[in-house]
Design a protein around this motif. Structure first.
Motif, PDB file in Angstrom:
ATOM      1  N   VAL A  63     -11.190   3.581  -6.700  1.00  0.00           N
ATOM      2  CA  VAL A  63     -11.228   2.122  -6.587  1.00  0.00           C
ATOM      3  C   VAL A  63     -11.573   1.754  -5.161  1.00  0.00           C
ATOM      4  O   VAL A  63     -10.912   2.213  -4.218  1.00  0.00           O
ATOM      5  CB  VAL A  63      -9.874   1.495  -6.985  1.00  0.00           C
ATOM      6  N   THR A  72     -13.823  -7.781   1.724  1.00  0.00           N
ATOM      7  CA  THR A  72     -12.412  -7.936   1.370  1.00  0.00           C
ATOM      8  C   THR A  72     -11.856  -9.250   1.891  1.00  0.00           C
ATOM      9  O   THR A  72     -11.196 -10.002   1.162  1.00  0.00           O
ATOM     10  CB  THR A  72     -11.591  -6.756   1.932  1.00  0.00           C
ATOM     11  N   HIS A 102      -3.815  -6.078  -5.193  1.00  0.00           N
ATOM     12  CA  HIS A 102      -2.568  -6.242  -4.447  1.00  0.00           C
ATOM     13  C   HIS A 102      -2.320  -7.669  -3.964  1.00  0.00           C
ATOM     14  O   HIS A 102      -1.161  -8.074  -3.824  1.00  0.00           O
ATOM     15  CB  HIS A 102      -2.550  -5.292  -3.249  1.00  0.00           C
ATOM     16  N   ARG A 112     -16.329  -2.003  -9.766  1.00  0.00           N
ATOM     17  CA  ARG A 112     -15.969  -0.634  -9.386  1.00  0.00           C
ATOM     18  C   ARG A 112     -17.128   0.279  -9.759  1.00  0.00           C
ATOM     19  O   ARG A 112     -17.603   0.262 -10.885  1.00  0.00           O
ATOM     20  CB  ARG A 112     -14.707  -0.172 -10.128  1.00  0.00           C
ATOM     21  N   ALA A 169       0.830  -1.199   0.000  1.00  0.00           N
ATOM     22  CA  ALA A 169       0.000   0.000   0.000  1.00  0.00           C
ATOM     23  C   ALA A 169       0.873   1.260   0.000  1.00  0.00           C
ATOM     24  O   ALA A 169       0.564   2.250  -0.656  1.00  0.00           O
ATOM     25  CB  ALA A 169      -0.927  -0.010   1.215  1.00  0.00           C
ATOM     26  N   HIS A 187      -9.250  -2.839  -4.666  1.00  0.00           N
ATOM     27  CA  HIS A 187      -7.879  -2.481  -4.300  1.00  0.00           C
ATOM     28  C   HIS A 187      -7.162  -3.682  -3.688  1.00  0.00           C
ATOM     29  O   HIS A 187      -6.001  -3.963  -4.019  1.00  0.00           O
ATOM     30  CB  HIS A 187      -7.901  -1.308  -3.320  1.00  0.00           C
ATOM     31  N   GLY A 239      -9.214   2.892 -12.288  1.00  0.00           N
ATOM     32  CA  GLY A 239     -10.098   3.849 -11.658  1.00  0.00           C
ATOM     33  C   GLY A 239     -10.815   4.774 -12.619  1.00  0.00           C
ATOM     34  O   GLY A 239     -11.784   5.428 -12.225  1.00  0.00           O
ATOM     35  N   LEU A 249      -3.398   1.192 -11.685  1.00  0.00           N
ATOM     36  CA  LEU A 249      -4.410   1.646 -10.717  1.00  0.00           C
ATOM     37  C   LEU A 249      -5.195   2.824 -11.280  1.00  0.00           C
ATOM     38  O   LEU A 249      -6.420   2.906 -11.142  1.00  0.00           O
ATOM     39  CB  LEU A 249      -3.733   2.034  -9.404  1.00  0.00           C
ATOM     40  N   SER A 296       2.315   1.907  -3.505  1.00  0.00           N
ATOM     41  CA  SER A 296       1.294   2.445  -4.398  1.00  0.00           C
ATOM     42  C   SER A 296       1.067   3.927  -4.129  1.00  0.00           C
ATOM     43  O   SER A 296       0.887   4.721  -5.055  1.00  0.00           O
ATOM     44  CB  SER A 296      -0.026   1.688  -4.219  1.00  0.00           C
TER      45      SER A 296
END
Length: 293
Positions: free
Chosen positions: A272, A244, A281, A261, A112, A277, A127, A123, A115
């Motif tokens: 996003v 998640t 990852h 999305r 994270a 997200h 988005g 990304l 990014s």
């Protein structure tokens, strides 16, 4: 009727070459045209008869040519378009997405923090693109991983939030399963409310009631697609977890993870969402992010 186009973004990395192979597989499966796009802001406008030793774009041409040779060695009948664009990658990819069935990009695992600090073109494309974007890791293989002596079932996994209509998401997921002859696993995570927790653990009756309610909502949400794709076996998975965590727990062994999305989001909210997200990852399989209202 002209065939649809699948666009893959190339930057010469192993990840982008893996994306090109995935996109070529998809183009062959769907009889689409494969566009190999490389965007370089310093691309020079040159005459057709420019001598090779003065060709400022020679490196860009070699990059695209290498990808073309690799994909056509495996898919000799796929129609390929080489597209060199004098632009930054993001606007070039967003523009190409407008007339593409999907955009396919290579991606590497980023923390994270990486990014946030370094940024990631993939990304930004995810988005902002109005078409599905598929992210492919370098070295990804269709061979299912073994876990405690068992082989995970090859399948398509789709995360369903049930917070509103998500027709393009389900349409993409069912179509992907049907085109591959694979089953579809529809996953929904619903965190338990505070009333479900008691000093000695979780109140079974409350948890069971919430799971039953979520299962009914999920069945109703996918019912039209089950009718449209009767040959696709469907498995429903409802977990008492956040969306998640539910996605991370169920995706191992999948050939493709499909997440959504929202096109319309609050002004200052991330483009996003947390599930997409996390998928970008943490999922090792290709991830399709599908925009929907």
């Amino acid at each position: 009727m002209e065939p649809e186009v699948i666009t893959v973004g190339l930057d010469g990395s192993p990840e982008s070459l893996a994306a090109a192979q995935w996109a070529a597989d998809e183009a062959d499966r769907r009889r689409c045209v494969l566009r190999l796009l490389h965007a370089w802001v310093l691309l020079a406008a040159e005459a057709p008869d420019t001598p090779p030793d003065r060709d400022q774009n020679a490196g860009a041409r070699r990059l695209v040519r290498r990808a073309r040779e690799e994909v056509q060695d495996r898919h000799p009948h796929v129609q390929v378009i080489e597209d060199l664009v004098g632009s930054e990658p993001l606007p070039a990819l967003l523009y190409a997405a407008n007339d593409s069935r999907m955009v396919v990009l290579g991606t590497r695992a980023l923390t994270a923090w990486e990014s946030y600090v370094l940024g990631d073109v993939s990304l930004d494309v995810v988005g902002q693109a109005d078409r599905p974007v598929v992210l492919v890791r370098g070295g990804w293989s269709t061979e299912a991983p073994r876990s405690e002596g068992h082989v995970a079932e090859p399948r398509i996994v789709v995360g369903v939030s049930l917070n509103g209509p998500c027709d393009p998401l389900l349409d993409f997921a069912f179509d992907a399963a049907a085109s591959r002859g694979l089953p579809l696993q529809a996953v929904h995570g619903r965190a338990l409310p505070a009333t479900a927790y008691v000093p000695w653990g979780i109140e079974p009756e409350v948890a069971e009631e919430i799971a039953k309610e979520a299962d009914g909502e999920l069945r109703e949400a996918i019912r039209p697609w089950r009718e449209r794709f009767p040959d696709v076996p469907v498995r429903l998975t409802v977990l008492p977890e956040s969306p998640t965590r539910a996605m991370v727990q169920t995706v191992p062994g999948a050939e493709l993870l499909v997440v959504g999305r929202r096109r319309n989001h609050p002004r200052f909210a991330p483009r996003v969402g947390p599930v997409a997200h996390a998928a970008m990852h943490h999922a090792t399989c290709p991830v399709a992010v599908v925009p929907h209202d």
